[in-house]
Design a protein around this motif. Sequence first.
Motif, short mmCIF file in Angstrom:
data_model
loop_
_atom_site.label_atom_id
_atom_site.label_comp_id
_atom_site.label_asym_id
_atom_site.label_seq_id
_atom_site.Cartn_x
_atom_site.Cartn_y
_atom_site.Cartn_z
N ASP A 1 12.37 -15.36 9.59
CA ASP A 1 13.35 -15.26 8.63
C ASP A 1 14.93 -15.16 9.49
O ASP A 1 15.75 -14.53 8.77
N ARG A 2 15.01 -15.89 10.42
CA ARG A 2 16.14 -15.40 11.35
C ARG A 2 17.20 -16.02 10.74
O ARG A 2 18.52 -15.49 11.19
N ASP A 3 17.31 -17.23 10.08
CA ASP A 3 18.41 -17.53 9.31
C ASP A 3 19.18 -16.53 8.45
O ASP A 3 20.56 -16.33 8.59
N SER A 4 18.49 -16.15 7.68
CA SER A 4 18.81 -14.85 6.74
C SER A 4 19.31 -13.60 7.62
O SER A 4 20.33 -13.09 7.16
N SER A 5 18.52 -13.39 8.42
CA SER A 5 18.57 -12.13 9.24
C SER A 5 19.73 -12.42 10.08
O SER A 5 20.85 -11.50 10.27
N PHE A 6 20.28 -13.60 10.57
CA PHE A 6 21.31 -13.86 11.39
C PHE A 6 22.76 -13.73 10.41
O PHE A 6 23.71 -13.10 10.79
#
Length: 139
Positions: free
Chosen positions: A74-79
């Motif tokens: 879920d790196r897009d949201s985390s970023f």
Amino acid sequence: MPTSRETILTALHARISVLPATALRGEVLPERVPAAGLLILRDGEPGAPDVTLSPLAYHYQHRAEIEAVVQGTDRDSSFDTLTASIGAALAADRTLGGLCDWVEAEAPRPVDLAVEGAASLKAAVIPVVLHYTTADPLT
């Protein structure tokens, strides 16, 4: 006694250290990225100052950098959450307790990085411009 520049960079590091992500200063990228993300403050470049003569003062627009890194599915949201939290932390005190005239971040340019045998990374360098004045370029 630390210089104005070092005092300001230390205050900026302290400001981002309160975020859930791990905040380092001047370190290399570790082998593992913490689940909440990773921030690495780079001292950057003070640049050539504008100078006033009466009284003598050096006015800097120092460009420090924050490397922001997240890893996982879920790196897009985390970023997005991580970069928004950096913006909120800087907006909460634009003078770093009166050490700077103004602190502002520029928009990140994120990139996705593949990691062999692990989840991909999403990372960006976030320039942070520190506006401050000193009486001497070495202090």
